[in-house]
Enzyme design. Structure first.
Site, short mmCIF file in Angstrom:
data_model
loop_
_atom_site.label_atom_id
_atom_site.label_comp_id
_atom_site.label_asym_id
_atom_site.label_seq_id
_atom_site.Cartn_x
_atom_site.Cartn_y
_atom_site.Cartn_z
N CYS A 1 0.82 -1.23 0.00
CA CYS A 1 0.00 0.00 0.00
C CYS A 1 0.85 1.27 0.00
CB CYS A 1 -0.95 0.00 1.18
SG CYS A 1 -2.02 -1.43 1.23
N HIS B 1 -3.33 7.23 2.82
CA HIS B 1 -3.77 5.93 2.32
C HIS B 1 -5.16 5.64 2.87
CE1 HIS B 1 -4.10 1.86 1.19
NE2 HIS B 1 -3.83 1.36 2.38
N ASN C 1 -10.40 0.00 0.20
CA ASN C 1 -8.94 0.10 0.28
C ASN C 1 -8.35 -0.46 -1.01
OD1 ASN C 1 -6.22 -0.35 0.74
ND2 ASN C 1 -6.48 -1.10 2.82
O1 UT7 Z 1 -3.93 -1.18 3.58
C1 UT7 Z 1 -3.22 -1.55 4.71
C2 UT7 Z 1 -3.69 -2.82 5.19
N1 UT7 Z 1 -4.82 -2.98 6.02
C3 UT7 Z 1 -5.32 -2.15 6.96
O2 UT7 Z 1 -5.00 -1.02 7.10
C4 UT7 Z 1 -6.34 -2.72 7.88
C5 UT7 Z 1 -6.21 -2.21 9.28
N2 UT7 Z 1 -7.16 -2.83 10.18
C6 UT7 Z 1 -8.49 -2.60 10.12
O3 UT7 Z 1 -8.96 -1.83 9.30
C7 UT7 Z 1 -9.36 -3.25 11.17
O4 UT7 Z 1 -8.54 -3.92 12.08
C8 UT7 Z 1 -10.41 -4.24 10.58
C9 UT7 Z 1 -11.48 -3.47 9.83
C10 UT7 Z 1 -9.76 -5.25 9.65
C11 UT7 Z 1 -11.09 -4.97 11.72
O5 UT7 Z 1 -11.68 -4.06 12.61
P1 UT7 Z 1 -11.38 -4.13 14.18
O6 UT7 Z 1 -12.19 -3.09 14.80
O7 UT7 Z 1 -9.89 -4.07 14.38
O8 UT7 Z 1 -11.98 -5.53 14.55
P2 UT7 Z 1 -11.25 -6.72 15.31
O9 UT7 Z 1 -10.36 -7.46 14.38
O10 UT7 Z 1 -10.67 -6.19 16.58
O11 UT7 Z 1 -12.49 -7.62 15.66
C12 UT7 Z 1 -13.50 -7.21 16.57
C13 UT7 Z 1 -14.64 -8.21 16.49
C14 UT7 Z 1 -14.18 -9.66 16.56
O12 UT7 Z 1 -15.15 -10.39 17.26
P3 UT7 Z 1 -14.93 -10.76 18.80
O13 UT7 Z 1 -13.65 -11.54 18.83
O14 UT7 Z 1 -14.81 -9.44 19.53
O15 UT7 Z 1 -16.15 -11.53 19.13
C15 UT7 Z 1 -14.16 -10.09 15.12
O16 UT7 Z 1 -14.36 -11.47 14.97
O17 UT7 Z 1 -15.30 -8.06 15.23
C16 UT7 Z 1 -15.34 -9.33 14.57
N3 UT7 Z 1 -15.26 -9.09 13.14
C17 UT7 Z 1 -16.35 -8.85 12.40
N4 UT7 Z 1 -17.65 -8.78 12.71
C18 UT7 Z 1 -18.52 -8.51 11.71
C19 UT7 Z 1 -14.15 -9.02 12.36
N5 UT7 Z 1 -14.51 -8.75 11.11
C20 UT7 Z 1 -15.87 -8.64 11.09
C21 UT7 Z 1 -16.81 -8.37 10.10
N6 UT7 Z 1 -18.11 -8.30 10.44
N7 UT7 Z 1 -16.45 -8.15 8.81
#
Ligand code: UT7
Length: 321
Positions: free
Chosen positions: A111, A248, A278
């Site tokens: 990225c 980004h 993204n």
């Molecule tokens: O381009 C550069 C590369 N990538 C990035 O910049 C990505 C950076 N990271 C992010 O944007 C975020 O971390 C994500 C959008 C990928 C995830 O969001 P988050 O707020 O960090 O969620 P999390 O991974 O901490 O997960 C929180 C909860 C989890 O459930 P539990 O364990 O709390 O029960 C996940 O299983 O949300 C759950 N979860 C979802 N729920 C509904 C993870 N993905 C999803 C989803 N829909 N798509």
């Protein structure tokens, strides 16, 4: 001496995939995706390639700059999702647009790739080797994404953005920084192929992109403000001197976190991830093109571009438009 952007262009696949469609594929919801990322939809290739998207974006950037393809001396394509290993995407683009006089090659810093390519062009011009460059960021990540993994498939989109830059005596790029940390390579990795030689037998690498989203998130919110401040200080400027921060487009909450840490109003951080998601190395030039075509970029304005991604890589660039 520096380089100045004289034209921008972009291209998106025709097919739009809204969150509602993803909701039918994985256990998620439109509300969750919008709240946690700011994304409402993305474009997904149904035949467009990294080369075709880059070529369209490049042609539009040349048209915007009032230049012809034959005039281009250096053609760089940043991509981590090329259509093929060889030849490089830039050579495919060179052929498509007729930039027969340019030297062409690809650069992969995920990225942060477009930023690193922009800095590479700056270095070539600064060294007196070339006078101009056409630089694209182009991705078809939909082929590397696991459409059964809700942690990644909600985020990414396909597309390309491009800029035409030329040597300038005043303004242009005023300072930049770039960093890489290979020790954190596993945080966002994959999209590999298979070893199939008679000696290796058949070994599968990670077919799809895998990501520790929380790690990348924390890295971005911590590192981007440091990069921005480092690049600004190199240019003898401060956060208050900047008109627009073109970051980004990974996650709306990351951009909000960066704005807060820098103590800058969110209104100075334009965003387009709501409709494109993204798009990795395409994100910054895509957004630049949108802003340019909306007439929001005025000559003399000060911009900071900043990107981060797999590698882990990150960087920032200060420029006078
Ligand atoms: O381009 C550069 C590369 N990538 C990035 O910049 C990505 C950076 N990271 C992010 O944007 C975020 O971390 C994500 C959008 C990928 C995830 O969001 P988050 O707020 O960090 O969620 P999390 O991974 O901490 O997960 C929180 C909860 C989890 O459930 P539990 O364990 O709390 O029960 C996940 O299983 O949300 C759950 N979860 C979802 N729920 C509904 C993870 N993905 C999803 C989803 N829909 N798509």
């Amino acid at each position: 001496m520096s380089i100045k952007i004289l034209g921008t262009g972009s291209a998106l696949p025709v097919r739009r995939v809204m969150n509602e469609e993803i909701v039918r594929m994985v256990d998620t919801s439109d509300e969750w995706i919008r709240e946690r990322t700011g994304i409402g939809g993305r474009h997904v290739s149904v035949g467009e390639t990294a080369a075709s998207l880059a070529a369209d974006a490049c042609s539009r950037a040349l048209e915007d700059a009032g230049k012809t393809a034959e005039e281009v001396e250096l053609l760089l394509v940043a991509t981590c999702s090329p259509d093929e290993v060889a030849p490089c995407t830039a050579c495919r683009v060179q052929d498509r647009i007729g930039a027969g006089n340019a030297v062409a090659f690809d650069l992969n810093a995920a990225c942060a790739g477009f930023l690193f390519a922009l800095h590479t062009a700056w270095a070539y011009v600064e060294a007196g080797i070339y006078q101009n460059a056409l630089i694209a960021g182009s991705e078809v990540l939909s082929k590397l994404v696991d459409w059964e993994d809700r942690g990644t498939c909600i985020l990414f989109g396909d597309g390309a953005g491009a800029v035409y830059v030329e040597k300038c005596q005043e303004g242009g790029i005023l300072g930049f920084v770039q960093h890489a940390d290979g020790k954190k390579g596993g945080v966002l990795a994959g999209g590999g192929r298979q070893l199939v030689s008679p000696w290796a037998g058949r070994q599968d690498f990670r077919r799809f992109l895998q990501m520790d989203g929380r790690e990348v998130f924390a890295f971005a919110v911590r590192q981007v403000p440091l990069n921005v401040e480092e690049a600004l200080s190199g240019a003898g400027l401060t956060v208050g001197d900047v008109d627009l921060f073109v970051l980004h487009q990974a996650n709306r909450r990351i951009i909000e976190g960066v704005a807060k840490r820098l103590g800058a109003e969110l209104s100075r951080f334009p965003m387009n991830l709501e409709h494109v998601g993204n798009t990795s190395s395409a994100a910054i030039p895509l957004l630049l093109d949108e802003l340019n075509r909306q007439g929001r970029l005025k000559r003399g304005m000060r911009l900071v571009l900043s990107g981060f991604g797999a590698g882990l890589t990150c960087g920032a660039c200060v420029m006078q438009w």
